[in-house]
Write a protein that holds these residues in place. Structure first.
Motif, short mmCIF file in Angstrom:
data_model
loop_
_atom_site.label_atom_id
_atom_site.label_comp_id
_atom_site.label_asym_id
_atom_site.label_seq_id
_atom_site.Cartn_x
_atom_site.Cartn_y
_atom_site.Cartn_z
N THR A 99 1.57 -73.55 -91.77
CA THR A 99 2.04 -72.20 -91.87
C THR A 99 3.69 -72.48 -91.30
OG1 THR A 99 0.11 -70.96 -92.05
CG2 THR A 99 2.18 -69.84 -91.45
N ILE A 100 3.31 -73.06 -90.01
CA ILE A 100 4.68 -73.18 -89.38
C ILE A 100 5.69 -74.22 -90.16
CG2 ILE A 100 5.89 -74.12 -87.49
CD1 ILE A 100 3.33 -73.32 -85.92
N LEU A 121 -4.76 -69.96 -75.61
CA LEU A 121 -4.45 -71.14 -75.17
C LEU A 121 -5.46 -71.90 -74.56
CD1 LEU A 121 -2.06 -73.09 -74.17
CD2 LEU A 121 -1.89 -71.92 -72.01
N ALA A 122 -6.67 -71.41 -74.21
CA ALA A 122 -7.80 -71.90 -73.43
C ALA A 122 -8.42 -72.62 -74.52
CB ALA A 122 -8.49 -70.87 -72.87
N GLN A 123 -8.35 -72.39 -75.65
CA GLN A 123 -8.90 -73.24 -76.66
C GLN A 123 -8.19 -73.74 -77.93
OE1 GLN A 123 -9.94 -71.49 -80.07
NE2 GLN A 123 -8.36 -70.15 -79.54
N PHE A 124 -6.84 -73.82 -77.53
CA PHE A 124 -5.86 -74.35 -78.57
C PHE A 124 -6.15 -75.71 -78.92
CE2 PHE A 124 -1.42 -75.55 -79.51
CZ PHE A 124 -1.41 -74.32 -80.79
N GLN A 132 0.70 -81.32 -83.12
CA GLN A 132 1.91 -81.15 -83.95
C GLN A 132 2.36 -79.75 -83.63
OE1 GLN A 132 1.05 -82.32 -87.86
NE2 GLN A 132 2.45 -80.68 -88.64
N ILE A 133 1.53 -78.79 -83.65
CA ILE A 133 2.31 -77.40 -83.39
C ILE A 133 3.01 -77.28 -82.18
CG2 ILE A 133 1.61 -74.97 -82.97
CD1 ILE A 133 -1.11 -75.32 -84.54
N PRO A 178 11.46 -78.38 -78.47
CA PRO A 178 10.09 -78.50 -78.25
C PRO A 178 9.65 -80.18 -77.94
CG PRO A 178 10.54 -78.24 -80.71
CD PRO A 178 11.91 -77.75 -80.00
N PRO A 179 8.74 -80.25 -77.17
CA PRO A 179 7.87 -79.18 -76.90
C PRO A 179 8.37 -78.31 -75.79
CG PRO A 179 7.33 -81.49 -75.89
CD PRO A 179 8.54 -81.71 -77.07
#
Length: 205
Positions: A99-100, A121-124, A132-133, A178-179
């Motif tokens: 999507t991004i 974030l805890a389960q990202f 990659q995101i 980024p990052p």
């Protein structure tokens, strides 16, 4: 100022700082509105887009129909800087990384920021192409009740520790290369869509 509408259905222009808040919004609630208002202020954003997903690949059961969730979102949020979008359905994407990439391709020059609560974030690291995101765009993390410690100790936080921006510089996040990610503590409403669904009541949202 020229705003361009593309296959995403979004009216955006180059140079804008645009936060992306993705999710099933099943149902949307005041917590979503609160995190959006905080993100606009803390990250100095021009817009926040609610990306209402056709479905979450990490959840075993499908959400309510997309049209119903879009209608509920638009009935709930009334803010000139907030856009409720079905861009993922238009683009045919269900994974955030894709999507991004599609949004960045469709809206060159827009400074996108991915927004999420600390619980995500805890389960990202479970997300498809999560690294990659992180390399694709800045990420703004807003703390939610009870999620601060697990988020700060998460795999993502450890791997990208050197890319973290101080909360004092949060308004510079959208322009960062980024990052880059920023974790901010904000007053949060302790609400969740799953709890509302469990009550079987959308009326309190």
């Amino acid at each position: 100022m020229k705003f361009e509408t593309t296959s995403t259905g979004l009216h955006l222009r180059a140079g804008q700082r645009v936060g992306l808040l993705g999710g099933s919004f099943d149902p949307p609630h005041a917590g979503h509105v609160n995190i959006t208002r905080q993100a606009l202020r803390r990250f100095d954003l021009d817009r926040v887009v609610w990306l209402v997903s056709p479905g979450n690949p990490l959840k075993p059961h499908g959400p309510a129909p997309l049209a119903a969730r879009l209608e509920a979102c638009r009935a709930l949020v009334h803010h000139p800087k907030v856009l409720v979008s079905d861009a993922e359905a238009r683009l045919g994407t269900r994974y955030t990384a894709r999507t991004i990439a599609a949004l960045q391709g469709a809206h060159p020059g827009v400074h996108f920021v991915w927004l999420m609560g600390a619980d995500n974030l805890a389960q990202f690291h479970r997300w498809d192409r999560w690294q990659q995101i992180m390399m694709a765009l800045p990420v703004g993390v807003l703390a939610r009740p009870g999620d601060r410690i697990s988020a700060r100790m998460s795999r993502t936080a450890r791997v990208f520790r050197e890319a973290q921006i101080s909360p004092r510089a949060s308004k510079l996040l959208a322009q960062a290369e980024p990052p880059a990610w920023c974790f901010v503590n904000v007053p949060m409403l302790d609400l969740s869509s799953s709890a509302i669904r469990a009550r079987g009541d959308w009326s309190d949202t």
